[in-house]
Design an enzyme around this catalytic site. Structure first.
Site, PDB file in Angstrom:
ATOM      1  N   HIS A 119      42.631  39.022  44.078  1.00 45.09           N
ATOM      2  CA  HIS A 119      41.985  40.041  43.248  1.00 45.09           C
ATOM      3  C   HIS A 119      41.717  41.229  44.159  1.00 45.09           C
ATOM      4  O   HIS A 119      41.002  41.099  45.164  1.00 45.09           O
ATOM      5  CB  HIS A 119      40.690  39.507  42.640  1.00 45.09           C
ATOM      6  CG  HIS A 119      40.914  38.425  41.630  1.00 45.09           C
ATOM      7  ND1 HIS A 119      40.075  37.345  41.482  1.00 45.09           N
ATOM      8  CD2 HIS A 119      41.902  38.252  40.720  1.00 45.09           C
ATOM      9  CE1 HIS A 119      40.530  36.558  40.513  1.00 45.09           C
ATOM     10  NE2 HIS A 119      41.646  37.087  40.044  1.00 45.09           N
ATOM     11  N   GLU A 122      38.286  42.101  45.630  1.00 45.50           N
ATOM     12  CA  GLU A 122      37.550  41.083  46.373  1.00 45.50           C
ATOM     13  C   GLU A 122      38.079  41.106  47.802  1.00 45.50           C
ATOM     14  O   GLU A 122      39.151  40.572  48.100  1.00 45.50           O
ATOM     15  CB  GLU A 122      37.708  39.719  45.701  1.00 45.50           C
ATOM     16  CG  GLU A 122      37.104  39.716  44.296  1.00 45.50           C
ATOM     17  CD  GLU A 122      37.383  38.455  43.503  1.00 45.50           C
ATOM     18  OE1 GLU A 122      37.838  37.451  44.102  1.00 45.50           O
ATOM     19  OE2 GLU A 122      37.161  38.465  42.274  1.00 45.50           O
ATOM     20  N   HIS A 226      38.374  34.407  47.918  1.00 43.61           N
ATOM     21  CA  HIS A 226      37.909  35.309  46.863  1.00 43.61           C
ATOM     22  C   HIS A 226      36.510  35.824  47.196  1.00 43.61           C
ATOM     23  O   HIS A 226      35.971  35.561  48.273  1.00 43.61           O
ATOM     24  CB  HIS A 226      37.889  34.562  45.527  1.00 43.61           C
ATOM     25  CG  HIS A 226      39.254  34.279  44.971  1.00 43.61           C
ATOM     26  ND1 HIS A 226      39.747  34.883  43.845  1.00 43.61           N
ATOM     27  CD2 HIS A 226      40.227  33.442  45.390  1.00 43.61           C
ATOM     28  CE1 HIS A 226      40.966  34.437  43.586  1.00 43.61           C
ATOM     29  NE2 HIS A 226      41.282  33.551  44.515  1.00 43.61           N
ATOM     30  N   GLU A 317      35.002  31.137  47.690  1.00 47.41           N
ATOM     31  CA  GLU A 317      34.260  32.339  47.285  1.00 47.41           C
ATOM     32  C   GLU A 317      33.320  32.674  48.435  1.00 47.41           C
ATOM     33  O   GLU A 317      32.412  31.910  48.756  1.00 47.41           O
ATOM     34  CB  GLU A 317      33.474  32.063  46.008  1.00 47.41           C
ATOM     35  CG  GLU A 317      34.301  31.526  44.850  1.00 47.41           C
ATOM     36  CD  GLU A 317      35.118  32.590  44.146  1.00 47.41           C
ATOM     37  OE1 GLU A 317      34.998  33.782  44.521  1.00 47.41           O
ATOM     38  OE2 GLU A 317      35.861  32.245  43.209  1.00 47.41           O
TER      39      GLU A 317
END
Length: 476
Positions: A119, A122, A226, A317
């Site tokens: 993404h 990110e 991410h 994440e």
């Protein structure tokens, strides 16, 4: 990361996990004091200008490319730089490969990969992977643990899978920008074939490049980086009743291994293991979550790796803010540094070996799996007859099958060999084997959907038999 507006309930996970005081961590921390050889000093001096240029800031496409090319020029025997394809706007999808044999696969040496910036907005993963590269090349032959890691592992690093999205993010934001998507407005982490549902999204150039890359390498372990939360998420992201979704969890056949992998990263991270999340609405016990338990995701990359790539991948994440200020990047690197290394070591879990005929010729496409862990797409040997199975320490029955011949079942006791940088080696030899054995590729269809239909079809049959039994009792 998942869209900021979506929130799910994390469930406690069970299973053996990593330890913050793991032996590898202590050895790595204390390493790096060995005197460099004269030849190494020359190499280090050659890299001074490159290393000096890698400060803690965001590197746009031209700077990123220049840095990767500079590292490769300074360490040509330790690195291999190539593009696996191009983005919609024509930017190269660069991958730097590091290891003792960077240009090609070597029998017995597992393949590992990190992918970031899927993404485009990110951004933390994109930058810490550049610093990971810097750390690995400058530590080689100076730190004994990093040296052994690179001598026994082929590490592929893709700092950005979505360079167009990164360049399109003109105003950084902690929550969401259009740069999340590629130039065609597609979410790349919803763009892969899905094992549970028909994915109608058109395959994007970036996605196809990664699919081809996975097909052409023997990847064993992977992680994609991410932002927008602080948690290690693992397969499955999607699911159905066959994988246990009625209980709010989508369980893979290797769930215990995935829990271990997620905990390895979480417990070696500066704070992820605390599980506090990013706000009061979101907590993750021990800093991990089953993807489906968090929320359902169709067309994700980690499920694709596991089902079609024979590669265990988790999603990391790494930051509550998707695109944080540059002055926070150094802390993000320090928070993740140990975890990044400890996670790579897990590629040496389990068992590996070759399947050959009596003359020692490799048998490609032989199925090799641990009993009780059947994969929906059977895990097969590569062109060199190699297999790699990530398994936790314990006793397993390994089943090797060459189509048309009797299976071989052998019991193996698997130790924890991650500290030795080599999974247990166990070969299989068939007295007879077909010449030029070829297997049909696993279809890109919702495979688990068929299992669900078969399961549902069996239930009415049971009801009918029950009804017939009652009728017989009544009429008697």
């Amino acid at each position: 990361m998942k869209p900021a507006s979506v929130r799910g309930r994390a469930r406690p996970a069970t299973g053996d996990g990593g330890s913050r005081s793991a032996p590898g961590f202590q050895l790595w921390k204390s390493g790096g004091t060995m005197r460099a050889a004269a030849g190494d000093v020359v190499g280090i001096l050659c890299l001074v200008s490159v290393a000096a240029a890698l400060d803690f800031k965001y590197h746009h496409a031209e700077e990123l490319e220049a840095y990767l090319k500079g590292v490769h020029a300074a360490y040509p025997s330790l690195t291999h730089l190539h593009s696996i394809g191009r983005s919609v706007e024509g930017r190269d999808l660069w991958v730097l490969v590091l290891g003792r044999f960077p240009t090609h696969h070597k029998i017995g040496i597992p393949e590992f990969k990190y992918v970031a910036n899927m993404h485009g907005d990110e951004t933390v993963g994109r930058e810490i992977l550049l610093h990971l590269i810097d750390f690995l090349v400058t530590s080689y032959r100076r730190d004994p643990v990093i040296t052994r890691l690179l001598n026994n592992t082929r590490i592929h690093i893709m700092p950005t899978m979505n360079p167009d999205g990164f360049e399109a993010t003109k105003v950084p934001d902690c929550f969401y920008t259009r740069g999340r998507y590629n130039k065609n407005g597609e979410d790349l982490n919803r763009n892969f074939p899905d094992a549970f549902e028909s994915n109608s999204a058109d395959i994007q150039p970036e996605t196809q490049a990664v699919m081809n890359w996975i097909k052409n390498e023997t990847f064993v372990l992977s992680a994609n980086l991410h932002g927008g939360a602080l948690v290690a998420s693992y397969t499955f992201d999607n699911g159905n009743t066959v994988t246990g979704t009625l209980k709010g969890y989508s369980r893979s056949p290797d769930d215990d291994v995935f829990i271990h992998l997620a905990k390895t990263y979480s417990f070696n991270h500066a704070s992820m293991y605390k599980g506090t999340g990013c706000d009061n609405r979101q907590t993750f016990p021990e800093g991990i979550t089953n993807g489906y338990s968090w929320y359902q995701l169709e067309g994700g990359m980690q499920d694709y790796n596991y089902v079609w790539g024979q590669c265990f991948e988790i999603t990391l994440e790494l930051s509550c803010c998707k695109y944080p200020p540059e002055d926070q990047l150094e802390k993000f690197w320090q928070d993740n540094k140990v975890a990044l290394i400890e996670y790579i070591k897990q590629v040496h879990l389990g068992v590996k070996g070759q399947v050959t005929d009596k003359n020692g010729n490799p048998i490609p496409n032989a199925i090799v799996e641990a009993q009780g862990r059947p994969h929906i797409c059977p895990y097969r040997t590569n062109e060199q007859g190699e297999y790699f199975l990530l398994l936790l320490p314990g006793t397993y029955v390994i089943n090797a099958t060459v189509p048309g011949f009797k299976s071989m079942l052998e019991t193996v006791e698997i130790p924890d060999n991650t500290g030795n940088f080599s999974a247990l080696k166990h070969d299989f030899t068939f007295s007879e084997a077909p010449i030029g054995s070829r297997a049909a590729s696993c279809p890109k269809t919702p495979l688990y959907q068929e299992l669900q239909r078969a399961s549902a079809a069996a239930k009415p049959t049971l009801h009918i038999w029950g009804l017939m039994t009652v009728m017989l009792v009544i009429f008697r």
